[in-house]
Structure formats: structure tokens, C-alpha cells
Enzyme design. Sequence first.
Site, PDB file in Angstrom:
ATOM      1  CG  ASP A 249      -0.301  -3.110   3.248  1.00 45.06           C
ATOM      2  OD1 ASP A 249       0.476  -2.199   3.408  1.00 45.06           O
ATOM      3  OD2 ASP A 249      -0.156  -3.244   2.264  1.00 45.06           O
ATOM      4  CE1 TYR A 396      -3.251   1.607   0.036  1.00 42.62           C
ATOM      5  CE2 TYR A 396      -3.534  -0.015  -1.581  1.00 42.62           C
ATOM      6  CZ  TYR A 396      -2.498   0.891  -0.939  1.00 42.62           C
ATOM      7  OH  TYR A 396      -1.861  -0.082  -0.458  1.00 42.62           O
ATOM      8  CG  HIS A 453       5.195  -2.909   4.079  1.00 39.12           C
ATOM      9  ND1 HIS A 453       4.482  -2.724   5.221  1.00 39.12           N
ATOM     10  CD2 HIS A 453       4.315  -3.236   3.817  1.00 39.12           C
ATOM     11  CE1 HIS A 453       3.550  -2.250   4.644  1.00 39.12           C
ATOM     12  NE2 HIS A 453       3.365  -3.025   3.549  1.00 39.12           N
TER      13      HIS A 453
END
Length: 644
Positions: A249, A396, A453
Site C-alpha cells: 500500500d 493522500y 490487502h
Amino acid sequence: MAKKANHQEKKPLPKKPPSSSFPIGKLFLVTAVLAGLASFYVYKVLTTPPDLPELDLNQWWGPYPIDQQKDESIRPFKIEFSDVVVNDLRERLLHRRPFVPPLEDAGFTYGFNSNFLTRVLDYWQNSYKFKDREMFLNQYNHYVTKIQGLDVHFMHVKPKVSPDVMVVPLLLLHGWPGSVREFYELVPKLTAPRDDVAFVFELVAPSLPGAGFSQGAARPGFGPIQIAGIMHQLMQRLGHTKYYVQGGDAGHTVGSLLATYYPQNVLGFHTNFPTLTFSSRASLYVFLGSFWPSLVVEPELESRLYPLGKHVSHLLEESGYMHIQATKPDTIGTALTDSPAGLAAYILEKFSTWTNPEFRKAGDGKLLDKFQLTHLLDNVMIYWVSNSITTSMRLYAETMNKKMLAVRIDDIPTDVPTWGIKFKHELLFHPDCVLRLKYKNYVASSVVEDGGHFAAMEMPDLMAEDIFKAVATFREFHEANTPASSAQTVYDFTVKDLNGREVKLDQYRGHVLLIVNVASQCGLTDTNYKQLNQLYEKYESKGLRILAFPCNQFGGQEPGSPEDIFKFTKNRNVKFDLFEKIEVNGDEAHPLWKFLKTIQRGTMGDFIKWNFSKFIVNKHGIPVARFGPNTDPVDLEPYLEKEL
């Protein structure tokens, strides 16, 4: 009467329009030229790597004023669930408002099911053992150090092994909404010796700045590139000039940047999120492959990428959080900071859907099929106690913006050897041919028919095995690709013993070495083995070490297996160190022997002439003398005594 003359003027005939063939042909020519130029431009844009952006490692990201005296101390840190924090949390959980009931049979398709959330929060409030979990999280050593104005937290685990086991540094990088908690089941598996490799890991697992217990930046512009710079400085501060990296990630993004910015320091990159998110070329390959999938992806993996529309639709459905966090992280951060119920729902919903999209159909999101609720709440507690959800989500906004996207970081190649493990239900999938657009030495992929994930928490055994396998391959890669000319000493090389275990020659630092190629069926065997034993017995206490390498290149006089060689040498009471059978001449010659021949050249050419050629290496790892097969080992005593 004469007729009047007709004086009416003749109208000129209309001119014939010019032939249309010339302008149409000219138009086609111009169009073709423009199309060719446009195609060439697009080709150049797609195939010319952008420049690597500059990275200022002195930029101050902490609050002002700037510390005038640079503090590089490493301070012990304890995770604390204080009574004040725990009591406040319980009060908030106790007095939460009633939740809106979920729609019938909705499962997790509308988000976290509020019926199951009630069970989770009741467990958190009444059954989660805060002090026990605090002790659990503190079982490993934690530290904090200041880098570029930010307090950076990291977990540091050194293996407890005997001196003959090699220890190599590994930087573990978590993602969002994970934390260092993801690695707790992985740590003991990576620090325990194994039979199939000769090394274990010294682990450094930092909280990414802004997440968990690492401080977030005080001003805009602190993105993954800047985080990579801080992670590299952390490893340098701990004394690791060369190290391996593992990430998923956001940890994948930062790890990939480390491999791109510091290829001389990163020895290998293992990723459980092997994708090129920021590559226009990768996107083009994937799109073109939708017309002919077999050109891009293996048939057995085609369903992980195509039909493209299905996967894009799923990705859009699961990336709503990303659009919010990339544009308004502080708004959603405010809500989650104030509500433990909201924080738990927001984070744990990802652990359900991102582990397997089919879990959305279940009323409990099948969270407990893969994870223990206590372990999941450990991760939520780290965000709650550190009050870091807002700063963690700002990453982000610093990643998905025009400035960062214009960098095209995934279009900048790296030569660092890279290994990916591809879990079936990962959010994104890229074939190896796409990954090699960036990772020029992408050595292999492990394909797993399960998992999602959060692999380190979900499948720690499989992850540990894959990391060991990858790093062993990285070490072989460097051994095969390190030219002798770039080595400075014999300490730059790794060899394998008779059992196939790796031995880094750095462990012989400070010793005088006698390196010799041996054979069991040579006319020189009896004399050389006998006298090598004599030398070892006489000088071992003074620091002499003899390194013997079986070789079958001369008359086929070392044809046996490792077991045969071991039995032969045992019968001769050999006590010095024996290594696996190698070649000493030709293209397949071991890099160590290429180095020896480069530094100490032969009289009739640099190649090794026969069995029992000998090299003396001083205490600094430098070859200082070379002797041919006909020089008996005892004749080397004056040269050895000079170095000892």
C-alpha cells in the site's frame, strides 16, 4: 433597311475549377506528417523517463522555530494506554447515539453494518483488555528520533542468534489504514533462523510520518517522496548504509521511491502491492491488453485484470475514501477524531472489503474469518491514542495532486532487484511485463490464490517465507552481478558452504586468509591437504583461516557431490573451512575468484592453471600474494608470518 448589328457582349466562359487532386494530396501529406510527428511525440513522452525530482534532506517539516542544534539522539519510547485516555474512550462508547438500522440483507454493501458495529463496540468497551494489549504492543523495543523536525517513531527488533548466523537489515513499511501492528505476527518469523537460508533479519518498522506515533508535517508539501527521504535517513542513523525494503500500500509507494532514489543503498525491494499506480505507460499497456489479453498477462491470471470494465468499476466503488482523503482529509478527519465508533467503522470496513470483496455480502463482513477482533482493535487503538487519523489521511492529499502526478514517479526506472507477491483479492493487479517497465530487475512474482490487502496480518507465515525467498534471490543477484572490478576487498563477497548456506566473507574481517581451490583426485591432493592441515593447526590461534573451494575444472578431479567431498575431507581430519564446488575460470567463474585473479595476476595469464592455486589475503581483506599449484603450502610460512 439594313439589320442592326448585335453589339451584345459575349459573357466570358466560367473558369474551370483547378484540379482538386493537388490540394487533397497536399492535405493528406500534411496530415500524415502531423500524425507522424504527434506519434513520435507521444512515443518520446511515454518512453523517455522524466527527471528524478530533487529532494532536500535539510528541509524542516516540524513546527517552528527550527532547532538550532541538530538533535540526532535515539530515545526509548513506550506505547501507553493511559487511564485518562481509556476512561474517556469508554465514556464515548457508552454514550454513543443509537445507530440507524442497516437495510435488510445489505451486509457490508452500504458500508459497515451497524448491527455488527454494535457488537464490535461493546467488545471494545467491555472485553478489550487495555493494559494487557499495552504490554503486548510493548513486547518489542520502540524508539523515537527527530529527522527534519519530525519525531519519527520506529520499532527495532534485533534477532537473538549465534555469531555464525548472518543478520541483514530489513525496513518494514506499513500502509493505510494499517500501522506497525500489522507486523507483530510477522516479526518472530523473520527473526528466527531457518534451515533453508543462512541469515535472519534485523527489523526496523517505523510508523510512517503522520500515522501512528510518528509526527505529521506542519505545512503542505510533505508527500511520499519526502517520507522516503526520512526513511533513508533513519536507516543511515541506525548504521545501515545498505538494507532491504518490504512494503505494501503506502509502504509500497515509499519503498519504491527508496529503490528509485537510493539504488546504491537499497539491496532489494519486496512488495505485496506490486503495481505502477503513477505510470502512463502502465495504463496504456493495460488498456491495449484489453483487446488481446494474452499479449499482456498469463491466461491463468487473466481474470485478475480483465475484463477491464469490471475491474475499473470495482476500483471506482472501493476508492470513494481516496477521493475524500485526497481533497478534504481534515473534514472527515474531524468526524473520526471525535468519534471512536466512527473511527472503528471507517478503518475496519477496509479490513473486510479489501481482504475479499465477497465479504461485503455478509452481515459481519466476515471480519473474524481472517482476523481476531482484539488484533483489529489494536490497530484502531494506535490511531485513537495517537490522534493521528487526520494527519495519516493527509498523505493522500499530498500524493493525489497535480504536482505529484506530474512527477510520473513510476515512469522513472530503477535497477534495484524487486520481487512481488500477488494476493488474489488485492485492489490492483499488474502483470510482470508491466512491472518491468519500471523495475528493470524485477526478478519474480509469487502468485497466491487467496489473501488480500493486509497480508502481513492475514497470512504471516506465507509472507515470511516469501520475504526470505526474495532476499535470498536478491543476494544471489548481487553475487552474480557484482563485477570484480567494483569490489575493494574480499569482504564484498558472499559464498556458500558445503551445505549450501550463505557465508558473507565479512565475518573473516581481521584474519589472514589462505584461499585455495582443491580437488579430491589430483596428484597434488595428498601433499596439499596434509600441509594445509599443518598450517591451520600451527597458525589458527594467531588468526589464520583457510578457505578451500572444491573445483572440477581441471581434469575432472573433483566429480563428487557435497556429501562425497565432506566424507573425503572428514577422513583426512580437515578442520579448515570448506565451501561449495565452484568454477574458477571462464564466464561462470565465481565473482570472488574473478576478483582474486584481477588483484593478483598470474605470470602466464590471469587464469587459474590447475588445482591447489593459492592466494594470501591480509587482515584488511586485500589479496597480497599468489602462488601456483606447485608451491607447497608449507613454503608459504614466511609470507603468512609476515601478515600475521
